[in-house]
Design an enzyme around this catalytic site. Structure first.
Site, short mmCIF file in Angstrom:
data_model
loop_
_atom_site.label_atom_id
_atom_site.label_comp_id
_atom_site.label_asym_id
_atom_site.label_seq_id
_atom_site.Cartn_x
_atom_site.Cartn_y
_atom_site.Cartn_z
CB SER A 19 3.13 10.49 -4.97
OG SER A 19 4.37 10.60 -4.28
CE LYS A 70 9.63 2.03 -5.61
NZ LYS A 70 9.37 1.39 -4.31
CG ASN A 91 13.72 4.40 -3.58
OD1 ASN A 91 14.92 4.55 -3.68
ND2 ASN A 91 13.10 4.43 -2.43
CG ASP A 107 11.58 1.52 -0.94
OD1 ASP A 107 11.24 2.66 -0.53
OD2 ASP A 107 11.14 1.02 -1.99
CB ALA A 137 7.41 -3.45 -0.18
CB THR A 159 1.83 -15.97 -5.63
OG1 THR A 159 0.59 -15.29 -5.77
CG2 THR A 159 2.18 -16.69 -6.92
P1 NAP Z 1 3.58 -5.59 -4.87
O1 NAP Z 1 4.95 -5.81 -5.41
O2 NAP Z 1 2.43 -5.43 -5.78
O3 NAP Z 1 3.27 -6.81 -3.84
C1 NAP Z 1 2.01 -6.93 -3.23
C2 NAP Z 1 2.07 -8.03 -2.17
O4 NAP Z 1 0.77 -8.11 -1.53
C3 NAP Z 1 2.37 -9.41 -2.74
O5 NAP Z 1 3.07 -10.16 -1.77
C4 NAP Z 1 0.95 -9.96 -2.95
O6 NAP Z 1 0.88 -11.37 -2.97
C5 NAP Z 1 0.26 -9.44 -1.70
N1 NAP Z 1 -1.19 -9.42 -1.87
C6 NAP Z 1 -1.93 -8.55 -2.60
N2 NAP Z 1 -3.24 -8.87 -2.52
C7 NAP Z 1 -3.32 -9.99 -1.75
C8 NAP Z 1 -4.40 -10.80 -1.30
N3 NAP Z 1 -5.67 -10.53 -1.64
N4 NAP Z 1 -4.12 -11.85 -0.50
C9 NAP Z 1 -2.83 -12.14 -0.15
N5 NAP Z 1 -1.77 -11.40 -0.54
C10 NAP Z 1 -2.01 -10.33 -1.33
O7 NAP Z 1 3.55 -4.29 -3.93
P2 NAP Z 1 4.74 -3.68 -3.05
O8 NAP Z 1 5.42 -2.60 -3.80
O9 NAP Z 1 5.54 -4.81 -2.51
O10 NAP Z 1 3.90 -2.97 -1.88
C11 NAP Z 1 3.22 -3.72 -0.91
C12 NAP Z 1 2.59 -2.80 0.14
O11 NAP Z 1 3.63 -2.09 0.84
C13 NAP Z 1 1.67 -1.73 -0.45
O12 NAP Z 1 0.58 -1.57 0.43
C14 NAP Z 1 2.53 -0.48 -0.43
O13 NAP Z 1 1.77 0.71 -0.33
C15 NAP Z 1 3.35 -0.70 0.82
N6 NAP Z 1 4.63 0.02 0.79
C16 NAP Z 1 4.87 0.93 1.78
C17 NAP Z 1 6.06 1.60 1.82
C18 NAP Z 1 6.31 2.58 2.91
O14 NAP Z 1 7.20 3.43 2.76
N7 NAP Z 1 5.60 2.49 4.02
C19 NAP Z 1 7.04 1.36 0.83
C20 NAP Z 1 6.77 0.42 -0.17
C21 NAP Z 1 5.55 -0.25 -0.18
P3 NAP Z 1 0.93 -12.15 -4.39
O15 NAP Z 1 2.39 -12.25 -4.75
O16 NAP Z 1 0.31 -13.46 -4.09
O17 NAP Z 1 0.14 -11.34 -5.38
#
Ligand code: NAP
Length: 277
Positions: A19, A70, A91, A107, A137, A159
């Protein structure tokens, strides 16, 4: 004479070592000269409730909550803000003086502030937004874009059922595209947002075809490691304004810090540098 209490806050996750929040809040505490502390706390899901209920007794004024807690935290908080309820996740926790635990989600706020700062000419009414991904996210991103007045969200996720679920939450301003057709969304988009983890260090690249992008489209990526993802690199080459994901991380931390420590911190170059150390 009694000495003033030292306010404590921290981030709870499992795991937590990666983190960046302790670096961000630690930087602000130091530069603002505030006597307080912000620490990482690795807490297993089974212990979450006990820990949360104990923290206020130890001088904690609040905490951030990250993966995998979360959603579970929604059941532990005494009440949650409207935006947290809409996003379906918390969060930021505030341990109030009356003993109640309030859950918030910053967020979406962080996403929008980052976008406004990084692309000051972007206006929500400029046109549809294309959102890639339908995870946690994405919910915050979609909620904040709709609230800001974006006329339409074009949404695509590997998905499909997860994207359909978000459409059922957010209504008919959301249109779902199959993942194999995600590139088609970009032709009409005023804004493109990657909310998938694709493009992150250690993950596969985002393979959505980008030839539909026009130089007028603003492109932003939630991934911030690397800071300049392939998506942002290509968009920049095409002449688009691009916004990286680190600013979102910094801006989402602002409301919690202000609430806990009483001063609104700056998201400036020094804060960005501190987060990257
Ligand atoms: P999450 O709930 O696990 O969702 C992951 C997403 O990525 C889903 O839409 C998933 O699709 C997709 N994905 C993963 N592997 C894939 C693949 N091989 N091909 C196609 N799609 C794929 O995670 P989250 O919390 O939403 O976070 C997502 C990203 O945002 C992470 O990288 C995280 O670090 C970043 N983030 C950044 C901030 C910031 O402050 N900048 C804040 C929050 C999150 P499926 O549904 O098909 O699995």
């Amino acid at each position: 004479m009694s000495l003033p209490k030292i306010p404590l806050a921290g981030v709870i996750g499992y795991p937590i070592a990666h983190s960046k929040s302790p670096k961000i809040h630690g930087h602000w505490l130091k530069t603002l000269g505030i006597q307080g502390a912000y620490i990482p706390m690795e807490v297993e899901p089974v212990n979450l409730k006990d820990v949360i209920l104990t923290l206020p007794k130890m001088g904690f004024v609040g905490a951030n909550v990250t993966l995998p807690h979360k959603e579970a935290i929604m059941e532990i908080a005494d009440f949650v803000t409207d935006r947290a309820a809409l996003i379906g996740a918390v969060n930021t926790l505030i341990f109030r003086a009356d003993g109640k635990i309030q859950g918030d989600n910053t967020d979406g706020y962080g996403f929008l502030e980052n976008l406004k700062n990084g692309a000051p000419n972007w206006a929500p009414q400029a046109g549809p937004a294309a959102v890639l991904g339908a995870g946690g996210a994405a919910r915050a991103v979609i909620a904040s874009l709709l609230d800001a007045g974006v006329p339409e969200i074009m949404l695509s996720n590997r998905t499909r059922v997860r994207a359909d679920r978000l459409k059922s939450v957010f209504g008919n301003r959301v249109t779902v595209y199959d993942w194999v057709q995600a590139g088609n969304m970009l032709d009409h988009a005023a804004l493109v947002v990657n909310t998938t983890s694709l493009g992150m260090i250690g993950k596969p690249e985002l393979r959505v075809p980008l030839d539909g992008l026009s130089p007028d489209t603003v492109v932003t990526d939630l991934v911030y490691a690397p800071l300049k993802t392939k998506l942002l690199e290509t968009a920049e080459e095409l002449g688009c304004v691009t916004v990286d994901g680190l600013g979102m991380l910094l801006h989402q931390a602002v409301p919690g810090f202000e609430r806990w420590f009483g001063t609104r911190p700056e998201v400036d170059r020094a804060a960005r540098t501190a987060a990257l150390l």
